[in-house]
Design an enzyme around this catalytic site. Structure first.
Site, PDB file in Angstrom:
ATOM      1  N   THR A   1       0.857  -1.189   0.000  1.00 45.83           N
ATOM      2  CA  THR A   1       0.000   0.000   0.000  1.00 45.83           C
ATOM      3  C   THR A   1       0.891   1.236   0.000  1.00 45.83           C
ATOM      4  OG1 THR A   1      -1.758  -1.161   1.153  1.00 45.83           O
ATOM      5  CG2 THR A   1      -1.771   1.252   1.326  1.00 45.83           C
TER       6      THR A   1
ATOM      7  N   SER B   1       4.933  -7.088  -2.036  1.00 49.25           N
ATOM      8  CA  SER B   1       4.515  -7.229  -0.640  1.00 49.25           C
ATOM      9  C   SER B   1       4.935  -8.606  -0.146  1.00 49.25           C
ATOM     10  CB  SER B   1       2.991  -7.078  -0.547  1.00 49.25           C
ATOM     11  OG  SER B   1       2.585  -7.234   0.795  1.00 49.25           O
ATOM     12  N   ALA B   2       5.601  -8.640   1.028  1.00 51.95           N
ATOM     13  CA  ALA B   2       6.161  -9.903   1.527  1.00 51.95           C
ATOM     14  C   ALA B   2       5.087 -10.915   1.917  1.00 51.95           C
ATOM     15  CB  ALA B   2       7.051  -9.622   2.734  1.00 51.95           C
TER      16      ALA B   2
ATOM     17  N   THR C   1      13.944   4.354  10.719  1.00 53.57           N
ATOM     18  CA  THR C   1      14.757   3.166  10.980  1.00 53.57           C
ATOM     19  C   THR C   1      14.099   1.931  10.373  1.00 53.57           C
ATOM     20  OG1 THR C   1      15.567   4.156  13.003  1.00 53.57           O
ATOM     21  CG2 THR C   1      15.824   1.770  12.809  1.00 53.57           C
TER      22      THR C   1
ATOM     23  N   CYS D   1      -9.253  -6.626   1.431  1.00 57.61           N
ATOM     24  CA  CYS D   1      -9.114  -5.251   1.896  1.00 57.61           C
ATOM     25  C   CYS D   1     -10.460  -4.538   1.865  1.00 57.61           C
ATOM     26  CB  CYS D   1      -8.114  -4.499   1.025  1.00 57.61           C
ATOM     27  SG  CYS D   1      -6.657  -5.457   0.673  1.00 57.61           S
TER      28      CYS D   1
HETATM   29  N1  PMP Z   1      -1.829  -4.515  -4.319  1.00 60.28           N
HETATM   30  C1  PMP Z   1      -2.484  -5.670  -4.448  1.00 60.28           C
HETATM   31  C2  PMP Z   1      -2.781  -6.193  -5.813  1.00 60.28           C
HETATM   32  C3  PMP Z   1      -2.884  -6.386  -3.315  1.00 60.28           C
HETATM   33  O1  PMP Z   1      -3.536  -7.543  -3.452  1.00 60.28           O
HETATM   34  C4  PMP Z   1      -2.578  -5.860  -2.037  1.00 60.28           C
HETATM   35  C5  PMP Z   1      -2.990  -6.601  -0.779  1.00 60.28           C
HETATM   36  N2  PMP Z   1      -4.371  -6.788  -0.629  1.00 60.28           N
HETATM   37  C6  PMP Z   1      -1.892  -4.646  -1.957  1.00 60.28           C
HETATM   38  C7  PMP Z   1      -1.532  -4.009  -3.119  1.00 60.28           C
HETATM   39  C8  PMP Z   1      -1.553  -4.031  -0.632  1.00 60.28           C
HETATM   40  O2  PMP Z   1      -0.486  -4.727  -0.046  1.00 60.28           O
HETATM   41  P1  PMP Z   1      -0.136  -4.585   1.501  1.00 60.28           P
HETATM   42  O3  PMP Z   1      -1.088  -5.488   2.221  1.00 60.28           O
HETATM   43  O4  PMP Z   1       1.281  -5.044   1.609  1.00 60.28           O
HETATM   44  O5  PMP Z   1      -0.281  -3.150   1.879  1.00 60.28           O
END
Ligand code: PMP
Length: 377
Positions: free
Chosen positions: A73, A189-190, A227, A315
């Protein structure tokens, strides 16, 4: 006896891989700040740089292009807001962290299979200033649809535009090289492939000027001051290293599980709608609607049976609006409202497919007396 949990929501988050957890536990004992010049600081710095090299390697980037962030994000927000462009074009099916970062961005339409309309993109690029950023994801989080990044990149080069690619749902799940995609920037994203939550990366050329979202430190080339979260970064690096091993076989294994689930659910429910079935899709993602049964009802029934899936993107769960991705594909609102997303990952097995089929099938038969009679005869 406790019931086995069937976790099929890897696109929301994938369980932490044990090796990443071990690496993180060891990193928690590091005392130094990676910016300190003494030995303890240098030990922490070395861990961060080892992880950076692993993340860079996963996507074929140079280590100095990798900027660690607090997740994708944040990476998307830095990319979308930090480049000082005159105009931003985003596909209509991007994740909210792209769409909401620049609400005034022009939306590039997609076709019924969820693939970016290249003619529309070309027309938009031709109509406006060259000082443009285009943002298109590699694999969609809801449908898995893979975008023709090579074609998109060619159009961007022709019109002098920069290209950002949210590769969150592809990285660690299928082989990907930044140069092949042709994107200038990538978000990662990890926690989508077995690393910890709350850490990600923006891959951005070292020479490209970027205005950060926060100020007050020189870390991460001033693009992400503060940090570093050393244990999280170390876990990210460990997951990236693991994911890079045998990616091609892994992608095939995920695709086999997804295809098996898709075939079995379609057999059970001939009126089920599989979204983007004909499009190239990321291997572990299945988006399917059980007509007449809304997503939340399916989610709850599956949850009672110990099967975790999601409705559209995690989300946006809690919102009762239909998925913007399925709506952009032209799906009727009642079909989009019956969609669930099933997503496989590193610890998924055939047993998970069986549990899914049993639970979803039971709900389908309860919904449809006709189907029940048919099954019994
Ligand atoms: N982009 C996509 C396509 C995602 O699926 C997600 C996670 N739902 C994100 C961005 C956001 O990633 P993060 O959870 O690491 O903020």
């Amino acid at each position: 006896m406790s019931r086995r949990l069937t976790y099929l929501d890897h696109n929301a988050t994938s369980p932490l891989r044990p090796e990443a957890r071990e690496a993180m536990l060891a990193a928690m004992d590091i005392v130094g700040n990676p910016s300190s010049v003494h030995g303890a600081g240098r030990a922490a710095r070395q861990k961060v740089e080892t992880a950076r090299a692993a993340v860079a390697d996963l996507v074929g980037a140079a280590p100095d292009e990798v900027i660690f962030t607090g997740g994708a994000t944040e990476a998307n927000n830095i990319a979308l807001r930090g480049l000082g462009v005159e105009r931003v074009l985003v596909s209509a099916i991007e994740h909210d962290s792209v769409l909401a970062a620049v609400p005034e961005a022009t939306r590039i339409p997609v076709d019924g299979a969820g693939v970016v309309d290249l003619a529309a993109l070309a027309a938009l690029l031709a109509a406006g200033p060259a000082n443009t950023l285009v943002s298109v994801m590699l694999a969609n989080n809801e449908t898995g649809v893979i975008q023709p990044m090579g074609e998109i990149a060619k159009l961007c080069v022709r019109h002098g535009a920069l290209l950002h690619c949210d590769a969150v749902q592809a990285a660690g799940k299928l082989p990907l090289r930044k140069a092949v995609l042709g994107a200038d920037l990538l978000s990662l994203s990890a926690h989508k492939f077995g690393g910890p939550q709350g850490v990600g990366a923006l891959v951005v050329p070292a020479a490209l000027p970027v205005t950060p979202l926060a100020f007050g430190g020189g870390q991460e080339r001033r693009r992400r001051p503060g940090t570093e979260n050393v244990p999280a970064i170390v876990g990210f690096g460990a997951a990236a290293r693991l994911a890079a091993e045998g990616l091609e076989d892994y992608a095939l294994r995920l695709a086999a599980l997804r295809d098996e689930a898709e075939v079995r659910l379609r057999e059970l429910a001939p009126d089920a709608v599989v979204f983007a079935a004909g499009a190239a899709r990321a291997p572990g993602t299945l988006s399917i609607a059980m007509p007449g049964v809304d997503s939340q009802t399916q989610l709850m029934a599956l949850d009672l049976a110990g099967v975790c899936v999601s409705a559209g993107s995690a989300c946006s769960s809690g919102k009762v609006t239909a998925s913007h991705v399925l709506m952009a594909m032209g799906m009727p609102v009642e079909v989009a409202g019956s969609a669930i997303r099933i997503s496989f990952g590193w610890n998924s097995t055939n047993e998970d497919v069986e549990a899914l089929v049993a639970a979803w099938g039971a709900l389908y038969r309860r919904r449809s007396p006709a189907a029940q009679l048919g099954a019994a005869s």
